[in-house]
Write a protein that holds these residues in place. Structure first.
Motif, PDB file in Angstrom:
ATOM      1  N   SER A   1      -6.753  -7.448  -2.849  1.00 14.35           N
ATOM      2  CA  SER A   1      -7.306  -6.771  -1.672  1.00 14.35           C
ATOM      3  C   SER A   1      -8.215  -5.603  -2.023  1.00 14.35           C
ATOM      4  O   SER A   1      -8.652  -4.879  -1.125  1.00 14.35           O
ATOM      5  CB  SER A   1      -6.162  -6.265  -0.778  1.00 14.35           C
TER       6      SER A   1
ATOM      7  N   ILE B   1      -4.473   1.235   9.024  1.00 15.00           N
ATOM      8  CA  ILE B   1      -5.039   0.573   7.857  1.00 15.00           C
ATOM      9  C   ILE B   1      -6.359  -0.078   8.250  1.00 15.00           C
ATOM     10  O   ILE B   1      -6.432  -0.794   9.259  1.00 15.00           O
ATOM     11  CB  ILE B   1      -4.081  -0.493   7.302  1.00 15.00           C
ATOM     12  N   THR B   2      -7.399   0.175   7.487  1.00 14.09           N
ATOM     13  CA  THR B   2      -8.695  -0.444   7.696  1.00 14.09           C
ATOM     14  C   THR B   2      -8.920  -1.453   6.582  1.00 14.09           C
ATOM     15  O   THR B   2      -9.144  -1.074   5.423  1.00 14.09           O
ATOM     16  CB  THR B   2      -9.827   0.596   7.691  1.00 14.09           C
ATOM     17  N   CYS B   3      -8.842  -2.715   6.906  1.00 12.97           N
ATOM     18  CA  CYS B   3      -8.967  -3.760   5.891  1.00 12.97           C
ATOM     19  C   CYS B   3     -10.443  -3.967   5.540  1.00 12.97           C
ATOM     20  O   CYS B   3     -11.242  -4.380   6.388  1.00 12.97           O
ATOM     21  CB  CYS B   3      -8.360  -5.063   6.392  1.00 12.97           C
ATOM     22  N   ARG B   4     -10.804  -3.663   4.303  1.00 13.49           N
ATOM     23  CA  ARG B   4     -12.162  -3.895   3.825  1.00 13.49           C
ATOM     24  C   ARG B   4     -12.223  -5.225   3.094  1.00 13.49           C
ATOM     25  O   ARG B   4     -11.211  -5.716   2.574  1.00 13.49           O
ATOM     26  CB  ARG B   4     -12.595  -2.775   2.883  1.00 13.49           C
TER      27      ARG B   4
ATOM     28  N   TRP C   1       0.839  -1.198   0.000  1.00 11.16           N
ATOM     29  CA  TRP C   1       0.000   0.000   0.000  1.00 11.16           C
ATOM     30  C   TRP C   1       0.877   1.252   0.000  1.00 11.16           C
ATOM     31  O   TRP C   1       0.593   2.228  -0.699  1.00 11.16           O
ATOM     32  CB  TRP C   1      -0.922   0.028   1.220  1.00 11.16           C
TER      33      TRP C   1
ATOM     34  N   PRO D   1      -8.684   1.715   2.462  1.00  9.72           N
ATOM     35  CA  PRO D   1      -7.883   1.037   3.481  1.00  9.72           C
ATOM     36  C   PRO D   1      -6.924   1.989   4.182  1.00  9.72           C
ATOM     37  O   PRO D   1      -6.604   1.804   5.353  1.00  9.72           O
ATOM     38  CB  PRO D   1      -7.137  -0.038   2.683  1.00  9.72           C
TER      39      PRO D   1
END
Length: 239
Positions: free
Chosen positions: A108, A69-72, A26, A137
């Motif tokens: 992802s 980080i926000t994992c969707r 990322w 994210p």
């Protein structure tokens, strides 16, 4: 196509404190955005030069802050069947580094429409994914970065974004905005807030665009994307 590496899923306690520097793929993708907006030409335009600076300044601050980080959940759409071809084209073009960096995170990505109601033909030929922003994210409240993917022979109807300044940079494929010119990989288009625009893509290949949105936090959190009415679109085009 290169192998796609995805970090192992950490436990719940670790997820809450995972940050950008813990996900190099990322981070490298955001650095490709920085490179595009730092080294690309403004074509002599004062407005585009200022827009480029706003994007890279906001992006630099975000990267330096090492946000969470926000994992969707990954999600595909029908048009993502064209993504591999778009990335193949992109890797051969003027912004190959961006295409390669995006390829590393394809497993992802969360692809979506952004509209409450999407015309059936468009639902098969368009989708976008947010990389950085309120829903991305990588969290940011004043800047959105992402990608839009179009299938060949797509018409993305007339629309505008209230209070949002938008730019597109071509990654792969040829396209036109408002039937004015044909844009190739590496080119940038700036849409000022409220400006109506319509996109068409080439007959044989998909089109992949990187985009940036700048605007107030409340608007970026709820952009209220709407396609213009046929009557309004005709008036804007002078038909």
């Amino acid at each position: 196509m290169a192998d796609i590496s995805v970090p192992e899923t950490p436990n719940a306690d670790a997820v809450a404190d995972m940050r950008l520097f813990d996900y190099p793929d990322w981070l490298y993708l955001l650095r490709e955005f920085d490179s595009l907006y730092r080294h690309g030409s403004a074509g002599g335009s004062r407005l585009i030069r200022a827009h480029r600076k706003r994007v890279r300044d906001m992006l630099s601050k975000t990267i330096d802050a090492n946000p969470q980080i926000t994992c969707r959940a990954p999600e595909a759409k029908p048009v993502t069947a064209h993504l591999a071809r778009a990335l193949d084209l992109g890797e051969r073009g003027a912004v190959g580094g961006m295409a390669r960096a995006l390829e590393r995170v394809t497993a992802s990505l969360t692809w979506e429409y952004g509209y409450a109601r999407v015309p059936k033909p468009l639902a098969k030929k368009y989708a976008y994914c947010e990389i950085l922003g309120p829903r991305g994210p990588v969290r940011s409240e004043r800047l959105v970065l992402g990608f839009v993917l179009f299938a060949p022979r797509t018409t993305y109807p007339q629309h505008s974004h209230q209070e949002i300044e938008e730019s597109y940079i071509s990654v792969a494929g040829a396209w036109s905005e408002n039937d004015v010119a044909v844009h190739a990989p590496g080119s940038l288009i700036l849409n000022r807030p409220g400006e109506e625009h319509r996109i068409t893509t080439a007959d044989l290949d998909p089109c992949l665009l990187a985009y940036a949105w700048i605007g107030p936090e409340t608007r970026l959190n709820a952009p209220e994307m709407k396609l213009s009415s046929n009557r309004k679109a005709r008036m804007t085009q002078g038909i």
